[in-house]
Design a protein around this motif. Structure first.
Motif, PDB file in Angstrom:
ATOM      1  N   ASP A   2       0.839  -1.199   0.000  1.00 40.19           N
ATOM      2  CA  ASP A   2       0.000   0.000   0.000  1.00 40.19           C
ATOM      3  C   ASP A   2       0.877   1.253   0.000  1.00 40.19           C
ATOM      4  OD1 ASP A   2       0.904   0.480   2.629  1.00 40.19           O
ATOM      5  OD2 ASP A   2      -0.781  -0.616   3.509  1.00 40.19           O
ATOM      6  N   LYS A   3       0.225   2.389  -0.208  1.00 42.17           N
ATOM      7  CA  LYS A   3       0.943   3.661  -0.355  1.00 42.17           C
ATOM      8  C   LYS A   3       1.745   4.021   0.901  1.00 42.17           C
ATOM      9  CE  LYS A   3       1.645   7.719  -2.491  1.00 42.17           C
ATOM     10  NZ  LYS A   3       0.547   8.636  -2.747  1.00 42.17           N
ATOM     11  N   GLN A   4       1.126   3.805   2.079  1.00 40.22           N
ATOM     12  CA  GLN A   4       1.806   4.190   3.325  1.00 40.22           C
ATOM     13  C   GLN A   4       3.081   3.372   3.537  1.00 40.22           C
ATOM     14  OE1 GLN A   4      -0.721   3.920   6.769  1.00 40.22           O
ATOM     15  NE2 GLN A   4       0.817   4.768   8.158  1.00 40.22           N
ATOM     16  N   THR A   5       2.992   2.058   3.266  1.00 37.51           N
ATOM     17  CA  THR A   5       4.175   1.189   3.398  1.00 37.51           C
ATOM     18  C   THR A   5       5.260   1.612   2.407  1.00 37.51           C
ATOM     19  OG1 THR A   5       2.744  -0.644   4.060  1.00 37.51           O
ATOM     20  CG2 THR A   5       5.004  -1.190   3.354  1.00 37.51           C
ATOM     21  N   VAL A  10      10.488   3.920   0.955  1.00 39.35           N
ATOM     22  CA  VAL A  10      11.227   4.888   0.151  1.00 39.35           C
ATOM     23  C   VAL A  10      12.075   5.781   1.054  1.00 39.35           C
ATOM     24  CG1 VAL A  10      10.949   6.994  -1.227  1.00 39.35           C
ATOM     25  CG2 VAL A  10       9.747   4.915  -1.869  1.00 39.35           C
ATOM     26  N   LYS A  11      11.499   6.211   2.166  1.00 45.65           N
ATOM     27  CA  LYS A  11      12.224   7.072   3.099  1.00 45.65           C
ATOM     28  C   LYS A  11      13.477   6.363   3.620  1.00 45.65           C
ATOM     29  CE  LYS A  11      11.531   9.972   7.175  1.00 45.65           C
ATOM     30  NZ  LYS A  11      10.563  10.406   8.231  1.00 45.65           N
ATOM     31  N   GLU A  12      13.341   5.071   3.992  1.00 42.78           N
ATOM     32  CA  GLU A  12      14.467   4.315   4.518  1.00 42.78           C
ATOM     33  C   GLU A  12      15.508   4.043   3.421  1.00 42.78           C
ATOM     34  OE1 GLU A  12      16.920   2.171   7.185  1.00 42.78           O
ATOM     35  OE2 GLU A  12      15.460   3.785   7.357  1.00 42.78           O
ATOM     36  N   GLU A  46      11.891   0.092  -8.346  1.00 39.77           N
ATOM     37  CA  GLU A  46      10.648  -0.672  -8.489  1.00 39.77           C
ATOM     38  C   GLU A  46       9.496   0.012  -7.756  1.00 39.77           C
ATOM     39  OE1 GLU A  46      11.514  -4.591  -7.100  1.00 39.77           O
ATOM     40  OE2 GLU A  46      12.860  -5.049  -8.777  1.00 39.77           O
ATOM     41  N   ILE A  47       9.764   0.514  -6.535  1.00 39.93           N
ATOM     42  CA  ILE A  47       8.714   1.205  -5.773  1.00 39.93           C
ATOM     43  C   ILE A  47       8.327   2.498  -6.481  1.00 39.93           C
ATOM     44  CG2 ILE A  47       8.134   2.310  -3.578  1.00 39.93           C
ATOM     45  CD1 ILE A  47      10.057   0.349  -2.212  1.00 39.93           C
ATOM     46  N   PRO A  52       4.710   6.575  -8.876  1.00 39.59           N
ATOM     47  CA  PRO A  52       5.483   7.682  -9.479  1.00 39.59           C
ATOM     48  C   PRO A  52       5.472   8.972  -8.672  1.00 39.59           C
ATOM     49  CG  PRO A  52       4.118   6.588 -11.126  1.00 39.59           C
ATOM     50  CD  PRO A  52       3.691   6.051  -9.801  1.00 39.59           C
ATOM     51  N   ASP A  53       4.396   9.219  -7.911  1.00 41.39           N
ATOM     52  CA  ASP A  53       4.319  10.463  -7.146  1.00 41.39           C
ATOM     53  C   ASP A  53       5.264  10.466  -5.942  1.00 41.39           C
ATOM     54  OD1 ASP A  53       2.676   8.443  -6.119  1.00 41.39           O
ATOM     55  OD2 ASP A  53       1.444   9.871  -5.002  1.00 41.39           O
TER      56      ASP A  53
END
Length: 668
Positions: A2-5, A10-12, A46-47, A52-53
């Motif tokens: 999901d988007k939150q995961t 991405v942050k990590e 991949e993520i 894309p946003d």
């Protein structure tokens, strides 16, 4: 996922990849193998493909190169990127030290740094994020090469602190990358690059960022554009701050307490230079104290507080086959040595300047001599001396001609000059060279109208003076060699576009003796229109900063000439702009303000406006805003938590304002 995961991952991944990239490319101390870095990068890509946003400008994935550009935008440097004066020996360095001490006293500390042989660039960050990168250009205006600079992995996309700052550095190609690139070019049947500097510059000026990304460039940062907001007081502190923010700074820098230590540093790196993994062409020496830098100031071209020591040029032996004569746009006859091709400092040299007849006599140069050749400043080939002991008796004396090789007019030597000169104003060579100068990059910058095309147009009698350029027709150009429909259309568009140039380009293009590009801009700013400049008296001309009597005489004489006035009328009729279009410098004499002509320092935190806004308003009222307090400071404006600068101002008895008084001066 999901988007939150995805956001969390991405942050990590950003954190890890940025850390590993910094360790590898800046610290040269990787903590994970390349395979682990590549695995994490694939995971990020991949993520980002699925979401894309989530792609941000500071993402490690944004280093691979974006879309192909159509052209580079221009960037105005808020603080000019000045060039450095040169030193070539110990005596030059001691002269520099003496000049510095005459201004600031004997208590001087220097910082020595390796002079990287690359391309000078500027990087701008906003709140810690990389926003723009540009070339030095002419020092005032560069080119936006942000997309290409993003591909250099040692340039941080996000700083360790959320700071807004502009920094300067030298982008370069490591020796190993250069060797690999040239090997690939040779395998592909392409012309190899002459040296790593050309390779770096060529890579960063590619319109396709993917090409730059493939070239494995690197960078060393060496300066902060504006120290005002940083709180540092010395250049060495500034370099330490750059490292703290995550920039790659050369580790071989050294503080020196006197000029003898500087000279020892120079000798050390002259010997160690070949062992470095990158090319250097000298040593940069800077006064460490920013306050002393401020006191020393700058000339129109270079700072008085820094100098570049250039390494002795590589010297080689070759044979002088002939001496060729050329006629410049001012009529000077220049002899050039034609040599047996020889490799010098990374490039093949076939020609070398001999400057003038006196030099040929002084060095006893004969046709067929074996000569020692070097590159002055590692750039311009020149003949150092003759190996007379190798003469066989077949060598021949060379004599300068008595008449112009182009027009047969008698040559003259003007009083006080060593050069022979053709003074025929209708000499074809002078006219042709003047045309080439007029369309050059620093003058009218007419793309597509290079030396070969100008020579064709001139030999076909399609142009006789610069005004004729603006009357060229499509059918005339199509009749020339290698001029197709598209190139002719582009050339005519470039000629038309040049009519919109600001006045200083036209002034420089006219080729008025002694008037270079900087003087042309100074004159354009001062007189605003060509008509006003043409009607200026010699006294008015010499009253302009940096315009001396010799230049003023030359300008006045040029515009008194009837042919010159006729040419200007023709250019006006063709529709060329005759007005200065750039920003006007503030003239403190014409401003009715108590701040006009004052040197002001801002310190502490302002509560009702930011420091940049305050600086702009102060400068608009004729003040010069500097970053350090000295005896030359007139006013210190102290905000909240003002520290050492305020204390020094009090110690020196300098007038101190609070923010409220400054706002009253602004009328707020």
């Amino acid at each position: 996922m999901d988007k939150q995961t995805a956001e969390q991952q991405v942050k990590e991944l950003h954190r890890l990849l940025t850390q590993y990239n910094y360790e590898y490319h800046v610290l040269d101390n990787p903590s994970v193998p390349d395979a682990e870095y590549d695995r994490l990068m694939r995971e990020l890509l991949e993520i980002e493909k699925a979401f894309p946003d989530l792609v941000t400008p500071d993402s490690p994935s944004q280093r691979v190169g974006g879309e192909i550009l159509s052209a580079f935008d221009k960037v105005v440097h808020q603080i000019p990127m000045l060039s450095l004066g040169n030193a070539f020996n110990e005596g030059d360095l001691r002269d520099f030290d003496r000049r510095v001490k005459q201004t600031v006293g004997d208590d001087v500390e220097y910082v020595c740094e390796l002079k990287i042989d690359g391309l000078a660039i500027s990087l701008r960050y906003e709140q810690g994020l990389f926003r723009q990168g540009s070339t030095r250009g002419d020092g005032t205006i560069g080119e936006d090469i942000t997309s290409n600079l993003r591909t250099i992995r040692s340039i941080p996309l996000r700083l360790h602190e959320p700071m807004s700052i502009e920094v300067r550095g030298e982008a370069y190609m490591p020796k190993k990358s250069f060797e690999n690139l040239n090997r690939q070019k040779e395998e592909n049947g392409e012309e190899p690059f002459a040296n790593p500097r050309n390779a770096a510059a060529g890579s960063l000026r590619q319109l396709d960022p993917k090409i730059a990304a493939s070239r494995n460039l690197d960078i060393f940062l060496y300066a902060i554009g504006d120290f005002t907001e940083t709180g540092v007081t010395t250049h060495s502190n500034g370099l330490d701050l750059l490292e703290k923010l995550g920039f790659k700074v050369n580790k071989e820098r050294e503080k020196c307490s006197n000029i003898d230590e500087v000279i020892e540093y120079v000798k050390k790196w002259t010997e160690r230079r070949p062992n470095l993994p990158y090319e250097i062409d000298g040593i940069v020496i800077k006064v460490n104290s920013l306050e002393q830098q401020q006191e020393l100031g700058t000339t129109a071209k270079s700072p008085r507080w820094a100098i570049a020591y250039k390494f002795p040029a590589e010297e080689v032996v070759t044979k002088l086959l002939d001496i060729e004569l050329s006629v410049g746009r001012t009529g000077v006859i220049t002899p050039t040595a034609i040599l047996e091709p020889v490799k010098v400092a990374g490039t093949t040299v076939k020609r070398a300047s001999l400057h003038n007849e006196d030099l040929i006599r002084e060095k006893d140069i004969m046709l067929g001599d074996h000569v020692v050749v070097k590159k002055a400043g590692d750039i311009i080939p020149e003949v150092v001396n003759v190996l007379a002991e190798r003469r066989t008796g077949e060598e021949r004396q060379f004599s300068m001609p008595t008449h112009c090789p182009e027009c047969e007019s008698e040559l003259v030597r003007l009083e006080g000059e060593v050069a022979l000169r053709c003074i025929n104003p209708k000499c074809p060579a002078q006219i042709r060279e003047g045309l080439i100068h007029f369309v050059s990059r620093d003058a009218m910058n007419i793309d597509g109208l290079g030396e070969k095309v100008i020579s064709q147009l001139f030999s076909h009698e399609l142009i006789q003076d610069v005004a004729d350029i603006y009357g060229l027709q499509k059918d005339q150009l199509l009749a020339l060699e290698r001029m197709g429909e598209k190139s002719v259309t582009n050339l005519l568009d470039a000629i038309e576009k040049s009519k919109e140039n600001s006045l200083e380009r036209l002034l420089f293009g006219l080729g008025i003796r002694h008037v270079g590009a900087k003087a042309a801009k100074t004159l354009a700013q001062r007189f605003d229109t060509l008509d006003q400049l043409m009607s200026a008296t010699k006294e008015e001309l010499t009253g302009v900063q940096d315009i001396g009597e010799k230049m003023a005489d030359s300008i006045y004489t040029y515009f008194e000439n009837e042919d010159a006035r006729e040419l200007i009328d023709e250019l006006k009729a063709a529709g060329l702009n005759m007005t200065y279009l750039g920003p006007k410098p503030v003239d403190a004499k014409n401003i009715d303000s108590s701040l006009a002509g004052k040197t002001v320092v801002l310190t502490g935190k302002l509560e009702k406006m930011n420091r940049n806004e305050a600086k702009e308003k102060l400068e608009a009222l004729g003040a010069s805003v500097t970053g350090s307090v000295s005896k030359k400071t007139d006013i210190v404006i102290a905000g909240v938590d003002a520290g050492s600068k305020l204390a020094k101002a009090e110690e020196l008895g300098i007038e101190i304002w609070d923010e409220e008084k400054m706002l009253q001066e602004f009328g707020q």
